[in-house]
Design a protein around this motif. Structure first.
Motif, short mmCIF file in Angstrom:
data_model
loop_
_atom_site.label_atom_id
_atom_site.label_comp_id
_atom_site.label_asym_id
_atom_site.label_seq_id
_atom_site.Cartn_x
_atom_site.Cartn_y
_atom_site.Cartn_z
N ALA A 113 2.20 -6.84 -12.42
CA ALA A 113 1.98 -7.61 -11.19
C ALA A 113 2.61 -6.97 -9.95
CB ALA A 113 2.52 -9.02 -11.37
N ALA A 114 3.21 -5.81 -10.10
CA ALA A 114 3.98 -5.22 -9.00
C ALA A 114 3.10 -4.48 -8.01
CB ALA A 114 5.03 -4.27 -9.56
N ALA A 115 3.49 -4.52 -6.74
CA ALA A 115 2.90 -3.62 -5.74
C ALA A 115 3.19 -2.18 -6.19
CB ALA A 115 3.50 -3.88 -4.37
N VAL A 184 -3.04 -6.38 -10.70
CA VAL A 184 -3.32 -6.26 -9.27
C VAL A 184 -4.53 -5.35 -9.07
CG1 VAL A 184 -0.91 -6.65 -8.65
CG2 VAL A 184 -1.71 -4.32 -9.02
N PRO A 185 -5.32 -5.56 -8.02
CA PRO A 185 -6.49 -4.71 -7.78
C PRO A 185 -6.07 -3.31 -7.35
CG PRO A 185 -6.20 -6.26 -5.99
CD PRO A 185 -5.21 -6.66 -7.04
N LEU A 186 -6.89 -2.33 -7.72
CA LEU A 186 -6.66 -0.95 -7.32
C LEU A 186 -7.48 -0.65 -6.07
CD1 LEU A 186 -5.74 -0.96 -10.34
CD2 LEU A 186 -6.55 1.40 -10.49
N LEU A 187 -6.84 -0.03 -5.09
CA LEU A 187 -7.50 0.36 -3.84
C LEU A 187 -7.42 1.87 -3.70
CD1 LEU A 187 -6.10 -2.29 -1.29
CD2 LEU A 187 -8.10 -2.47 -2.78
N ALA A 188 -8.58 2.53 -3.61
CA ALA A 188 -8.61 3.98 -3.48
C ALA A 188 -8.77 4.36 -2.02
CB ALA A 188 -9.75 4.56 -4.30
N THR A 201 -9.46 -7.52 5.33
CA THR A 201 -8.50 -8.32 4.59
C THR A 201 -8.16 -7.60 3.29
OG1 THR A 201 -9.38 -10.38 5.49
CG2 THR A 201 -8.09 -10.54 3.47
N LEU A 202 -6.89 -7.32 3.08
CA LEU A 202 -6.45 -6.58 1.91
C LEU A 202 -5.93 -7.52 0.84
CD1 LEU A 202 -4.41 -3.73 3.65
CD2 LEU A 202 -6.76 -3.60 2.80
N PRO A 203 -6.21 -7.21 -0.42
CA PRO A 203 -5.58 -7.97 -1.50
C PRO A 203 -4.14 -7.52 -1.68
CG PRO A 203 -6.98 -6.26 -2.42
CD PRO A 203 -7.15 -6.20 -0.92
N ALA A 207 -2.48 -1.99 -5.93
CA ALA A 207 -2.04 -0.65 -6.35
C ALA A 207 -2.86 0.37 -5.58
CB ALA A 207 -2.23 -0.46 -7.85
N TRP A 208 -2.21 1.11 -4.71
CA TRP A 208 -2.88 2.15 -3.93
C TRP A 208 -3.11 3.37 -4.80
CZ3 TRP A 208 -4.81 1.02 0.73
CH2 TRP A 208 -4.26 -0.06 1.43
N VAL A 209 -4.32 3.89 -4.81
CA VAL A 209 -4.65 5.06 -5.63
C VAL A 209 -4.84 6.25 -4.70
CG1 VAL A 209 -6.26 6.06 -7.29
CG2 VAL A 209 -5.76 3.60 -7.36
N LEU A 210 -4.01 7.27 -4.88
CA LEU A 210 -4.04 8.47 -4.05
C LEU A 210 -4.45 9.65 -4.92
CD1 LEU A 210 -0.66 7.82 -2.22
CD2 LEU A 210 -2.95 7.29 -1.38
N GLY A 211 -5.50 10.34 -4.50
CA GLY A 211 -6.07 11.38 -5.34
C GLY A 211 -5.60 12.78 -5.03
N HIS A 212 -5.97 13.68 -5.92
CA HIS A 212 -5.69 15.12 -5.83
C HIS A 212 -6.01 15.63 -4.42
CE1 HIS A 212 -6.61 19.42 -6.35
NE2 HIS A 212 -5.85 19.38 -7.44
N GLU A 213 -5.14 16.50 -3.90
CA GLU A 213 -5.27 16.96 -2.51
C GLU A 213 -6.64 17.58 -2.21
OE1 GLU A 213 -0.78 17.25 -3.37
OE2 GLU A 213 -2.66 17.55 -4.48
#
Length: 260
Positions: A113-115, A184-188, A201-203, A207-213
């Protein structure tokens, strides 16, 4: 106050172990310890009430900086080495004069449940450390690193994190499937489509998803994301550096439109 143990032999086993950890990005995994070089990292660890395994001073530091001597009660052993020998323990162009070994904590279970922030195969240690620093600053306490991401406790990531590690839950070596437990929802993040940051509006939490450079978010992981989010860039650049994008997203989640 007891005097520190003096070590003068270059091939001393303790010094050999430190060199291995200091020069090998993944050396901490085998050693079970990290090398904290410099007073800032050590001070950050002690501010979290952590206990150091070994605290090392160069002779000049021990003799000149009485304030550092207050740290000796927070270490299981204190060692002093000649300045020239201490320099052989450093991976820096301008070596510090104090360092410490600290036992890497066991990875916690995923807090469902964590940010969180998910690092998907990020390669640059500086980027990873900067993201950890921003995560700690904006209250994103859990870092989930997918296999292929730069080693979270490597010397370069530690230095770039500036002490953020000690306030975060760090879990590495994950697969996309391991993230299925998150509630928690994943946001890419995306440079070309999706919710517009600052207006949408953000949930929260998420969980912020950050991809390969270079390659972005892996397709399998993208398939698990509830939304993509883009950062408005009126200046016309194609994209932001991933560490800069992370900081913007973390900040926006604290002040922008959100769903409780």
């Amino acid at each position: 106050m007891n005097e520190p143990l003096l070590i003068t032999a270059r091939d001393n086993p303790l010094l050999q172990r430190i060199r291995k950890i200091a020069t090998d990005a993944g050396g901490y995994r085998k050693a079970g310890q990290v090398w904290l070089e410099g007073d800032h990292l050590i001070g950050a660890a002690l501010n979290r009430d952590l206990v150091l395994d070994e605290l090392l001073f160069s002779e000049s530091a021990w003799n000149e900086r009485a304030d550092w001597r207050a740290w000796v009660s927070r270490a299981r052993r204190v060692v002093c080495v000649p300045d020239a020998l201490f320099k052989t323990l450093s991976g820096l162009e301008s070596p510090a004069r104090v360092g410490a070994l600290w036992a890497v904590p066991a990875a916690p279970a995923i807090d469902t449940a964590a940010a969180s922030v998910v690092l998907d195969r990020l390669q640059d240690a500086g980027n990873v450390g900067s993201i950890l620093r921003s995560a700690a600053a904006f209250g994103v306490r859990q870092v989930l690193a997918v296999k292929g991401t730069a080693a979270l406790w490597s010397p370069k990531v530690l230095r770039a994190g500036m002490g953020a590690h000690f306030g975060l839950h760090l879990i590495e070596g994950l697969s996309p499937d391991d993230l299925s437990v998150l509630d928690v929802p994943l946001l890419a993040t995306s440079s070309h489509g999706g919710l517009l940051l600052g207006e949408a509006t953000l949930p929260i939490p998420c969980a912020w998803v950050l991809g390969h450079e270079g390659q972005g978010v892996d397709a399998a992981l993208m398939g698990r994301c509830a939304h993509t989010v883009r950062i408005p860039q009126p200046g016309g650049e194609e994209s932001l550096n991933v560490a800069a994008a992370a900081a913007v997203c973390f900040f926006a989640a604290t002040v922008g439109p959100k769903r409780q």
